[in-house]
Design a protein around this motif. Structure first.
Motif, PDB file in Angstrom:
ATOM      1  N   THR A 150      -7.132   6.423  -0.204  1.00  0.00           N
ATOM      2  CA  THR A 150      -7.752   5.911   1.008  1.00  0.00           C
ATOM      3  C   THR A 150      -6.667   5.393   1.941  1.00  0.00           C
ATOM      4  O   THR A 150      -5.765   4.668   1.513  1.00  0.00           O
ATOM      5  N   THR A 151      -6.760   5.774   3.195  1.00  0.00           N
ATOM      6  CA  THR A 151      -5.784   5.319   4.190  1.00  0.00           C
ATOM      7  C   THR A 151      -6.530   4.765   5.401  1.00  0.00           C
ATOM      8  O   THR A 151      -7.666   5.134   5.676  1.00  0.00           O
ATOM      9  N   ILE A 152      -5.854   3.845   6.090  1.00  0.00           N
ATOM     10  CA  ILE A 152      -6.463   3.225   7.273  1.00  0.00           C
ATOM     11  C   ILE A 152      -5.652   3.628   8.490  1.00  0.00           C
ATOM     12  O   ILE A 152      -4.407   3.615   8.455  1.00  0.00           O
ATOM     13  N   HIS A 153      -6.348   3.991   9.562  1.00  0.00           N
ATOM     14  CA  HIS A 153      -5.656   4.546  10.721  1.00  0.00           C
ATOM     15  C   HIS A 153      -5.893   3.762  11.999  1.00  0.00           C
ATOM     16  O   HIS A 153      -5.079   3.797  12.920  1.00  0.00           O
ATOM     17  N   ASP A 154      -6.983   3.083  12.040  1.00  0.00           N
ATOM     18  CA  ASP A 154      -7.326   2.338  13.266  1.00  0.00           C
ATOM     19  C   ASP A 154      -8.550   1.487  12.921  1.00  0.00           C
ATOM     20  O   ASP A 154      -9.065   1.561  11.805  1.00  0.00           O
ATOM     21  N   THR A 155      -9.002   0.707  13.888  1.00  0.00           N
ATOM     22  CA  THR A 155     -10.215  -0.073  13.658  1.00  0.00           C
ATOM     23  C   THR A 155     -11.365   0.874  13.289  1.00  0.00           C
ATOM     24  O   THR A 155     -11.618   1.842  13.997  1.00  0.00           O
ATOM     25  N   ARG A 156     -11.965   0.609  12.146  1.00  0.00           N
ATOM     26  CA  ARG A 156     -13.086   1.395  11.618  1.00  0.00           C
ATOM     27  C   ARG A 156     -12.736   2.863  11.380  1.00  0.00           C
ATOM     28  O   ARG A 156     -13.629   3.718  11.358  1.00  0.00           O
ATOM     29  N   ASP A 157     -11.462   3.160  11.199  1.00  0.00           N
ATOM     30  CA  ASP A 157     -11.039   4.540  10.893  1.00  0.00           C
ATOM     31  C   ASP A 157     -10.408   4.574   9.505  1.00  0.00           C
ATOM     32  O   ASP A 157      -9.207   4.358   9.341  1.00  0.00           O
ATOM     33  N   ILE A 158     -11.255   4.833   8.526  1.00  0.00           N
ATOM     34  CA  ILE A 158     -10.839   4.918   7.123  1.00  0.00           C
ATOM     35  C   ILE A 158     -10.964   6.378   6.697  1.00  0.00           C
ATOM     36  O   ILE A 158     -11.971   7.026   6.988  1.00  0.00           O
ATOM     37  N   ARG A 159      -9.943   6.881   6.034  1.00  0.00           N
ATOM     38  CA  ARG A 159      -9.995   8.297   5.630  1.00  0.00           C
ATOM     39  C   ARG A 159      -9.562   8.455   4.180  1.00  0.00           C
ATOM     40  O   ARG A 159      -8.818   7.639   3.649  1.00  0.00           O
ATOM     41  N   LEU A 160     -10.023   9.518   3.568  1.00  0.00           N
ATOM     42  CA  LEU A 160      -9.454   9.911   2.297  1.00  0.00           C
ATOM     43  C   LEU A 160      -8.381  10.949   2.618  1.00  0.00           C
ATOM     44  O   LEU A 160      -8.670  11.968   3.260  1.00  0.00           O
ATOM     45  N   SER A 161      -7.146  10.647   2.219  1.00  0.00           N
ATOM     46  CA  SER A 161      -6.018  11.501   2.607  1.00  0.00           C
ATOM     47  C   SER A 161      -5.281  11.998   1.379  1.00  0.00           C
ATOM     48  O   SER A 161      -5.429  11.464   0.282  1.00  0.00           O
ATOM     49  N   GLU A 162      -4.473  12.999   1.596  1.00  0.00           N
ATOM     50  CA  GLU A 162      -3.570  13.468   0.545  1.00  0.00           C
ATOM     51  C   GLU A 162      -2.224  12.763   0.779  1.00  0.00           C
ATOM     52  O   GLU A 162      -1.654  12.868   1.876  1.00  0.00           O
ATOM     53  N   VAL A 163      -1.775  11.982  -0.191  1.00  0.00           N
ATOM     54  CA  VAL A 163      -0.497  11.251  -0.045  1.00  0.00           C
ATOM     55  C   VAL A 163       0.322  11.484  -1.318  1.00  0.00           C
ATOM     56  O   VAL A 163      -0.227  11.886  -2.355  1.00  0.00           O
ATOM     57  N   PRO A 164       1.630  11.233  -1.263  1.00  0.00           N
ATOM     58  CA  PRO A 164       2.441  11.406  -2.472  1.00  0.00           C
ATOM     59  C   PRO A 164       1.988  10.435  -3.563  1.00  0.00           C
ATOM     60  O   PRO A 164       1.600   9.302  -3.269  1.00  0.00           O
ATOM     61  N   GLU A 165       2.052  10.867  -4.795  1.00  0.00           N
ATOM     62  CA  GLU A 165       1.739   9.960  -5.900  1.00  0.00           C
ATOM     63  C   GLU A 165       2.787   8.861  -5.959  1.00  0.00           C
ATOM     64  O   GLU A 165       3.959   9.098  -5.677  1.00  0.00           O
ATOM     65  N   PRO A 166       2.388   7.650  -6.357  1.00  0.00           N
ATOM     66  CA  PRO A 166       3.392   6.596  -6.513  1.00  0.00           C
ATOM     67  C   PRO A 166       4.347   6.959  -7.652  1.00  0.00           C
ATOM     68  O   PRO A 166       3.964   7.669  -8.592  1.00  0.00           O
ATOM     69  N   THR A 167       5.568   6.475  -7.520  1.00  0.00           N
ATOM     70  CA  THR A 167       6.577   6.763  -8.541  1.00  0.00           C
ATOM     71  C   THR A 167       7.152   5.466  -9.086  1.00  0.00           C
ATOM     72  O   THR A 167       7.046   4.413  -8.458  1.00  0.00           O
ATOM     73  N   ILE A 168       7.761   5.580 -10.252  1.00  0.00           N
ATOM     74  CA  ILE A 168       8.419   4.419 -10.863  1.00  0.00           C
ATOM     75  C   ILE A 168       9.765   4.223 -10.171  1.00  0.00           C
ATOM     76  O   ILE A 168      10.690   4.999 -10.384  1.00  0.00           O
ATOM     77  N   ASP A 169       9.875   3.195  -9.351  1.00  0.00           N
ATOM     78  CA  ASP A 169      11.125   2.948  -8.615  1.00  0.00           C
ATOM     79  C   ASP A 169      11.941   1.826  -9.243  1.00  0.00           C
ATOM     80  O   ASP A 169      13.094   1.628  -8.894  1.00  0.00           O
ATOM     81  N   ALA A 170      11.314   1.048 -10.116  1.00  0.00           N
ATOM     82  CA  ALA A 170      12.039  -0.032 -10.806  1.00  0.00           C
ATOM     83  C   ALA A 170      11.560   0.000 -12.261  1.00  0.00           C
ATOM     84  O   ALA A 170      10.417   0.385 -12.538  1.00  0.00           O
ATOM     85  N   ASP A 171      12.424  -0.417 -13.152  1.00  0.00           N
ATOM     86  CA  ASP A 171      12.109  -0.222 -14.577  1.00  0.00           C
ATOM     87  C   ASP A 171      11.018  -1.152 -15.102  1.00  0.00           C
ATOM     88  O   ASP A 171      10.560  -1.021 -16.219  1.00  0.00           O
ATOM     89  N   THR A 172      10.586  -2.100 -14.254  1.00  0.00           N
ATOM     90  CA  THR A 172       9.487  -2.992 -14.642  1.00  0.00           C
ATOM     91  C   THR A 172       8.122  -2.433 -14.238  1.00  0.00           C
ATOM     92  O   THR A 172       7.097  -3.062 -14.489  1.00  0.00           O
ATOM     93  N   GLU A 173       8.122  -1.276 -13.610  1.00  0.00           N
ATOM     94  CA  GLU A 173       6.875  -0.767 -13.023  1.00  0.00           C
ATOM     95  C   GLU A 173       6.092   0.129 -13.974  1.00  0.00           C
ATOM     96  O   GLU A 173       6.626   0.652 -14.959  1.00  0.00           O
ATOM     97  N   ALA A 174       4.824   0.294 -13.644  1.00  0.00           N
ATOM     98  CA  ALA A 174       3.984   1.254 -14.347  1.00  0.00           C
ATOM     99  C   ALA A 174       3.106   1.962 -13.323  1.00  0.00           C
ATOM    100  O   ALA A 174       2.843   1.426 -12.239  1.00  0.00           O
ATOM    101  N   ILE A 175       2.700   3.166 -13.667  1.00  0.00           N
ATOM    102  CA  ILE A 175       1.719   3.883 -12.848  1.00  0.00           C
ATOM    103  C   ILE A 175       0.412   3.900 -13.641  1.00  0.00           C
ATOM    104  O   ILE A 175       0.397   4.194 -14.839  1.00  0.00           O
ATOM    105  N   VAL A 176      -0.647   3.535 -12.959  1.00  0.00           N
ATOM    106  CA  VAL A 176      -1.970   3.507 -13.586  1.00  0.00           C
ATOM    107  C   VAL A 176      -2.860   4.546 -12.907  1.00  0.00           C
ATOM    108  O   VAL A 176      -2.904   4.620 -11.677  1.00  0.00           O
ATOM    109  N   ARG A 177      -3.526   5.368 -13.737  1.00  0.00           N
ATOM    110  CA  ARG A 177      -4.534   6.285 -13.208  1.00  0.00           C
ATOM    111  C   ARG A 177      -5.804   5.481 -13.008  1.00  0.00           C
ATOM    112  O   ARG A 177      -6.309   4.862 -13.951  1.00  0.00           O
TER     113      ARG A 177
END
Lengths: 338, 338
Positions: free
Chosen positions: B4-31
């Motif tokens: 879900t992404t927000i673009h403007d007032t009352r403009d919410i969309r379902l978008s295709e975005v890159p999956e989050p990645t592990i950028d620090a060793d303390t992180e986790a990705i949750v489905r």
């Protein structure tokens, strides 16, 4: 009787006014043995609070009961009493939860800097000493009428606990009593923010372990340093203006509480910081009567000596000079002898 | 991934975005198994908070750990976890006092309304269920990511005690969870201020003993009446705007505390009333992780069922409709299934 009256900005006089009378059967008249000038009296003195010219002023007193109304059962003429600045019935729902300063029958001392003063709810408000106190106990007993109970309230409201690190903003009589309260309540470290040498000295005698003379951002940085960047576990805000309040919230650790007891003047609370840092605010006008029995025991037992905040004593006739001394910071707190 | 992404007032969309990645060793990705829309998401939706167009939105999620950084020791792929909206290391001085929302390494869930989300401090933030939960436990577990922990925080901050009378301002999901928290903490009376019938019904199921549908002065008068003129022993302010805060301070008894958890928008705290009435303010952004183990036990043991706040479930694809439903108050809280 002779009483202190306020007529204009910086116009304080000793005047002849009618003696107070018993107008309700719950009242008592107390002959003032000692009164004093409060930091909060300086607000109207400096023109920052509205006044009615000719009004009596002064809300702190100890003395001897002179006369009581027909409903007063616990006191009789001759009793030596501490008169809390706010009077309460000690029976309403708020008093029963210890919040006497919100009493349904709230009243105030109106002529503490005078020969006589009236107590609106004598049975609920006054606390008497076991006998006539020694003269050297008078200052500490007088401090219980307001400043010591108020400093105590700041410490209770801020949640001071044993072993904690407490910071006190404000080095007036209330702030110094806050230091004393925090130390008595078991704080391991008490950081007093004070840049005046005589006040620092009293703060140390009251239990301050650290003195921070810097103000504003420098002072805040110094407290951060002293607390390893974490902030104080409890902060006592004993001034009542906006810079002091802001400093209090900047030196409090997340999850802690700022205890405030100075009547707010121009204070805008930093609600965003309070939210993001989970720093609470508690306190207000001190419910003196709630603390008075305990504090009197501590004074009479020699455990605490809040009377040290009085660094000047004047005859009542010189009350105007007393105001000047406090206004010009030549005295911390002036005791007046009628 | 779909997010879900927000673009403007009352403009919410379902978008295709890159999956989050592990950028620090303390992180986790949750489905994400379930996410939802928060009342606070409506601030940017309505244009009352600034946005960066295209940003992902949504901070509440439960799901299955997909991948962990090399420093993550307590979780492995396959674990079912609740993801607190704020991430904390659980080791810094603030976390050690239970104030995880002020963690030195604070992070936030950034794509809770999406297929995947990143947790910045996985070991310190996540709490896993003993096994894979039943499907009907998902809503209540999801409520722990924010609203239930936040309502609980309001009750803790306000100092709810056994036998007390508690008033809750706000009948959004957080307010309703505040009712549940107050009842669970032993309040004898829980007054829910709510004028919407479906919310009143949930409030009653959560333990509200009294419903006050009136607002403003009328509502305040009603609470005064219900409390014999004394006021509530604790007030939970679960809205975050000025009228709600003013009501909270007007219905709180002297000496009590308003627990606030709604991000303040346009709030000016009534410092004079706080002072004269000795009404404190405590709370802020909820330290979810501090409460999560206990709350998860209560959910899995069937003691509390905060998932009742979800009165609508939509597939993630229909997230924009979910926002509309909440904006128009057609739904209390919308659960999203990716």
């Amino acid at each position: 009787m002779r009483a202190t009256t306020i007529h204009d900005t910086r116009d304080i006089r000793l005047s002849e006014v009618p003696e107070p009378t018993i107008d309700a059967d719950t009242e008592a008249i107390v002959r003032v043995v000692a009164g004093c000038i409060c930091g909060s009296d300086l607000w109207p003195y400096r023109g920052e609070n509205p006044i009615t010219p000719g009004d009596t002023i002064g809300h702190e007193a100890v003395g001897v009961v002179e006369e009581v109304g027909s409903a007063v059962k616990a006191f009789r003429p001759g009793d030596f009493v501490v008169v809390p600045f706010c009077h309460a019935d000690n029976t309403c729902p708020h008093c029963l939860t210890g919040m006497h300063s919100a009493c349904d029958n709230l009243g105030f001392t109106e002529s503490g800097q005078a020969e006589y003063t009236r107590v609106h709810q004598a049975d609920g408000s006054l606390v008497k000493t076991p006998g006539q106190p020694d003269d050297d106990q008078i200052p500490s007993l007088l401090a219980l009428a307001d400043v010591m109970a108020t400093g105590w309230h700041a410490a209770i409201a801020a949640g001071v606990t044993e072993g904690s690190t407490v910071a006190v903003v404000g080095d007036g009589a209330v702030g110094l009593c806050g230091v004393l309260a925090a130390a008595h309540l078991g704080a391991d470290r008490v950081i007093a923010m004070s840049r005046h040498e005589p006040r620092q000295e009293i703060a140390r005698r009251f239990g301050a372990t650290d003195i921070v003379p810097e103000r504003g951002e420098e002072g805040e940085a110094r407290v951060a340093e002293l607390t390893g960047g974490v902030g104080a576990d409890a902060v006592l805000e004993c001034v009542g203006n906006d810079p002091a309040m802001r400093t209090a919230f900047r030196i409090a650790r997340p999850g802690s509480t700022v205890g405030f007891v100075g009547a707010p003047h121009g204070v805008e609370l930093p609600v965003r910081r309070m939210f993001t840092h989970n720093i609470g605010l508690a306190g207000g006008m001190a419910p003196v009567r709630a603390y008075l029995p305990l504090l009197m025991d501590l004074v009479l037992g020699g455990t605490i000596n809040p009377g040290l905040v009085f660094d000047a004593t004047l005859p009542l006739d010189e009350v105007a000079e007393g105001y000047r001394m406090m206004d010009e910071r030549r005295a911390i707190k002036v005791l007046l002898r009628p």
